[in-house]
Design an enzyme around this catalytic site. Sequence first.
Site, mmCIF file in Angstrom:
data_model
loop_
_atom_site.group_PDB
_atom_site.id
_atom_site.type_symbol
_atom_site.label_atom_id
_atom_site.label_comp_id
_atom_site.label_asym_id
_atom_site.label_seq_id
_atom_site.Cartn_x
_atom_site.Cartn_y
_atom_site.Cartn_z
ATOM 1 N N SER A 89 42.675 120.973 78.520
ATOM 2 C CA SER A 89 42.469 120.872 79.981
ATOM 3 C C SER A 89 43.236 121.127 80.940
ATOM 4 C CB SER A 89 41.087 119.785 79.814
ATOM 5 O OG SER A 89 40.459 119.838 81.210
ATOM 6 N N HIS A 193 34.298 121.772 82.504
ATOM 7 C CA HIS A 193 34.079 122.730 81.536
ATOM 8 C C HIS A 193 32.710 123.046 81.246
ATOM 9 C CE1 HIS A 193 38.471 122.656 81.218
ATOM 10 N NE2 HIS A 193 38.389 121.305 80.942
#
Length: 312
Positions: A89, A193
């Site tokens: 991430s 996300h």
Amino acid sequence: MLVLVAPGQGAQTPGFLTDWLALPGAADRVAAWSDAIGLDLAHYGTKADADEIRDTSVAQPLLVAAGLLSAAALGDMSEIAPGAVAGHSVGEITAAAFAGVLDDTAALALVRKRGLAMADAAAVTETGMSALLGGDPEVSVAHLEKLGLTPANVNGAGQIVAAGTMEQLAALNEDKPEGVRKVVPLKVAGAFHTHHMAPAVDKLAEAAKALAPADPKVTYVSNKDGRAVASGAEVLERLVGQVANPVRWDRCMETFKELGVTALIEVCPGGTLTGLAKRALPGVKTLALKTPADLDAARELVAEHAGHAEQA
């Protein structure tokens, strides 16, 4: 072959930068970064409480700064000589700096804008993320979709992270997928996300226009699909889009295996990714940089395993 990896949001804990800032030159480096992005990284890394560093706009630059600082303490990239780099991430921005795609200041400027944009997007609806421990991934994904949740992180080693509204996550806690032992809420402030982050993508794309990325100097493995990306422009494009797309760390680890990984070092605040690697990459030596006390062991691992990735 050594892989150098950087953790994502949720890995931060109060005071975790304190010992690192005591290293020679570290405080000055962090002060310069703080001035560049308008955020007191030293304060948040040493004195702030858990709620303060849970704030997305703070947590993300803090994590990138910690990764860059701990890697610099280990050595420059020519000394560490990783065969590949990757980040989970927000850790992808740290990895982009490791690969030479962005310099440290550009990486921190980008992550500062990323954190602010994602915090704004998260404020629209109350959302969050929870990790599912155990269970069959295919069964879990189908169950999440039934509840309206997104499998935002597919981490491998049997771990999936669900993201969605707090109501959806509460329903998941009451109705776990078959085989899942536990649902653990994460220390994040939004459904990252997922489609909830779509507004942040536009803001990040605008910020990216001011950057001039270089092509990676080492193999850079992307969260999008686990593929090695050789173009700096494509790395930057993927960093922008990944904000609203699932993290496929499982595929990143598959690529590490294909490249011939023998050791993996996770920069500060390490622990999460080494834990996944221990389960998914048996036989691979792992080390998490938690404090400067881990540096000697990390240097030994570098001496034993540094080298280039095998060509597939």
